[in-house]
Design an enzyme around this catalytic site. Structure first.
Site, PDB file in Angstrom:
ATOM      1  N   GLU A   1       0.825  -1.205   0.000  1.00 26.94           N
ATOM      2  CA  GLU A   1       0.000   0.000   0.000  1.00 26.94           C
ATOM      3  C   GLU A   1       0.860   1.257   0.000  1.00 26.94           C
ATOM      4  O   GLU A   1       1.955   1.271   0.560  1.00 26.94           O
ATOM      5  CB  GLU A   1      -0.919   0.000   1.235  1.00 26.94           C
TER       6      GLU A   1
ATOM      7  N   SER B   1      12.100   6.942   7.443  1.00 27.69           N
ATOM      8  CA  SER B   1      11.711   6.695   8.824  1.00 27.69           C
ATOM      9  C   SER B   1      12.215   5.314   9.228  1.00 27.69           C
ATOM     10  O   SER B   1      11.914   4.319   8.574  1.00 27.69           O
ATOM     11  CB  SER B   1      10.182   6.751   8.936  1.00 27.69           C
TER      12      SER B   1
ATOM     13  N   GLU C   1      10.605  -1.686   6.932  1.00 24.67           N
ATOM     14  CA  GLU C   1      11.693  -0.905   7.531  1.00 24.67           C
ATOM     15  C   GLU C   1      12.685  -0.590   6.404  1.00 24.67           C
ATOM     16  O   GLU C   1      13.409  -1.470   5.932  1.00 24.67           O
ATOM     17  CB  GLU C   1      12.340  -1.732   8.653  1.00 24.67           C
TER      18      GLU C   1
ATOM     19  N   CYS D   1      -0.510   6.177  10.374  1.00 29.76           N
ATOM     20  CA  CYS D   1       0.694   5.496  10.844  1.00 29.76           C
ATOM     21  C   CYS D   1       0.371   4.172  11.540  1.00 29.76           C
ATOM     22  O   CYS D   1      -0.481   4.116  12.414  1.00 29.76           O
ATOM     23  CB  CYS D   1       1.405   6.426  11.814  1.00 29.76           C
TER      24      CYS D   1
ATOM     25  N   SER E   1      11.850   6.311  14.686  1.00 27.10           N
ATOM     26  CA  SER E   1      10.706   5.818  15.463  1.00 27.10           C
ATOM     27  C   SER E   1      11.224   5.500  16.858  1.00 27.10           C
ATOM     28  O   SER E   1      11.708   4.403  17.116  1.00 27.10           O
ATOM     29  CB  SER E   1      10.125   4.555  14.819  1.00 27.10           C
TER      30      SER E   1
HETATM   31  S1  SF4 Z   1       6.304   0.585  13.055  1.00 25.80           S
HETATM   32 FE1  SF4 Z   1       5.575  -1.169  11.841  1.00 25.80          FE
HETATM   33  S2  SF4 Z   1       6.396  -0.862   9.769  1.00 25.80           S
HETATM   34 FE2  SF4 Z   1       7.566   0.489  11.188  1.00 25.80          FE
HETATM   35  S3  SF4 Z   1       9.327  -0.760  11.823  1.00 25.80           S
HETATM   36 FE3  SF4 Z   1       7.749  -1.125  13.384  1.00 25.80          FE
HETATM   37  S4  SF4 Z   1       6.672  -2.980  12.640  1.00 25.80           S
HETATM   38 FE4  SF4 Z   1       7.852  -2.170  10.905  1.00 25.80          FE
END
Ligand code: SF4
Length: 422
Positions: A120, A265, A233, A407, A288
């Site tokens: 997506e 990110s 990722e 998100c 993150s």
């Molecule tokens: S937030 Fe979701 S997409 Fe992002 S690194 Fe963690 S598991 Fe993966």
């Protein structure tokens, strides 16, 4: 070549149907086994075989990247014969647009890969407050004329946009498995190729062109910001992400995006950040973070056991030294988990003296994960603590919440359906 329509699946049980998007658009698409025109070598070989002049090759590339065409038949600067030959030999998109879900502020696009997985991407429309106000008054006006709700949900060229961002996926699923993230629940299937990443952007630009037409100055609207915040990722799929960025920033044979208009990110993959430093790729970096101490971070993000907070912060400091870029720290607001005042104090202490901006992201609830979103008052109080300690903070506008494209929600339907059937 065969054609077959694919249908958007809304789920079987009532619980899911209430949560899932209520409208889908069916796209007819073509499944092909042609070679990709996005590989320069393929086009060069074709040009040699068909004795095409270099300026013709340039024209083809311009039709794709500058004129935002994804069908050879639309490339009107080329002769009909050449368009036909190209169509017989090449595909432009390496993934197949399958579903489109629209709301006022965003469009979620589902693509099918050639090996039958779904990924997506989300187009996000940003407007100024003033424009939002004018939309509200327009909506009111239409309502008063007793027009149907469909009249209220369609964006149009009469509603000017500030900027358009595309959130792209870099993997099918994700191996990192953060506890709050729906995509993580899918597990990892494979990395996306460079062409699959680029195809998300090509389709988005074509969609924007078709939807809005030309601006008054006869130029085309296009995506101006790309964020690697979709499925996956990006720093685990480093090489393909790097190659896709090279095309995004290329002036000729690319999208001419500014480096600072691209954001990666990451959950904190230290070797990937080190490689960005070595390769001198000065894109924006969003971390993150989601927790200001090792214990809570490990609880929320298993990857933190491998890449500890101490080492991560040191690597980020190295990145800032060479790039001089402000780092965006993503911090999810989960009720009674990450939103306590003492955690705000810890976060401020952690970022004190660092070139940092914090994005507070209200957690997006879903039935597969037993966590709750923080309430608005708690989020504001958390923000106040950070600001009083000199940290700049934004509370992320949860664009996309209605389409489950916000998100941590990409892949929502798959997980919601699975959860529902359990
Ligand atoms: S937030 Fe979701 S997409 Fe992002 S690194 Fe963690 S598991 Fe993966």
């Amino acid at each position: 070549m065969s054609t077959r329509p694919l249908y958007y699946f809304l789920g079987k049980c009532q619980k899911v149907r209430q949560e899932a998007p209520q409208a889908g658009e069916i796209l007819i698409h073509y499944i092909t086994m042609k070679q990709s025109i996005l590989n320069p070598n393929n086009l060069q070989t074709f040009a040699k075989e068909h004795k095409l002049q270099p300026f013709r090759v340039k024209q083809i590339i311009q039709e794709i990247y500058d004129n935002q065409n994804i069908r050879f038949e639309d490339m009107t600067t080329l002769s009909k014969d050449l368009r036909q030959q190209l169509d017989e030999n090449f595909e432009i998109l390496s993934i197949i647009p399958e579903t489109i879900l629209e709301s006022e502020d965003n469009i979620k696009i589902g693509f099918k890969t050639h090996d039958n997985f779904t990924i997506e991407a989300v187009i996000l429309f940003h407007r100024s407050k003033h424009e939002k106000e004018s939309i509200k008054s327009k909506v009111h006006k239409v309502e008063s004329q007793n027009k149907g709700p469909d009249d209220l949900t369609t964006l149009g060229p009469d509603r000017p946009l500030n900027r358009i961002t595309l959130c792209v996926s870099s993997q099918i699923g994700c191996p990192v498995n953060c506890v709050f993230c729906v995509t993580g629940k899918l597990g990892i299937k494979r990395d996306l190729t460079r062409n699959e990443i680029i195809s998300q952007l090509l389709f988005a630009n074509n969609f924007i062109k078709t939807k809005f037409g030309k601006k008054d100055d006869q130029t085309l609207r296009a995506v101006r910001n790309v964020v690697f915040m979709g499925m996956g990722e990006p720093l685990i799929n480093y090489q393909n992400v790097k190659k896709s960025i090279e095309i995004m920033i290329a002036q000729a044979g690319g999208f001419s995006l500014g480096k600072r208009h691209i954001t990666i990110s990451t959950a904190g993959i230290i070797p990937g950040i080190e490689q960005l430093i070595k390769d001198d790729i000065p894109v924006k970096l969003a971390i993150s973070l989601h927790a200001p101490n090792q214990k809570l971070r490990e609880e929320l993000m298993p990857i933190a056991k491998v890449y500890t907070l101490d080492k991560l912060m040191k690597t980020i400091d190295d990145y800032v030294k060479v790039s001089d870029n402000r780092i965006f720290y993503e911090y999810i607001m989960i009720k009674n988990k990450t939103d306590k005042p003492e955690l705000a104090t810890q976060l401020a202490d952690l970022l004190h003296g660092r070139l940092a901006h914090v994005n507070l992201i209200p957690y997006n609830m879903n039935p597969a994960i037993k966590l709750e979103e923080s309430d608005e008052r708690t989020i504001r109080a958390f923000k106040d603590i950070l600001e009083k300690k000199g940290i700049t903070v934004t509370i992320r506008d949860s664009l996309g919440r209605d389409l489950k494209s916000a998100c941590g929600q990409l892949g929502y339907e798959k997980i919601a359906n699975r959860h529902c059937e359990e």
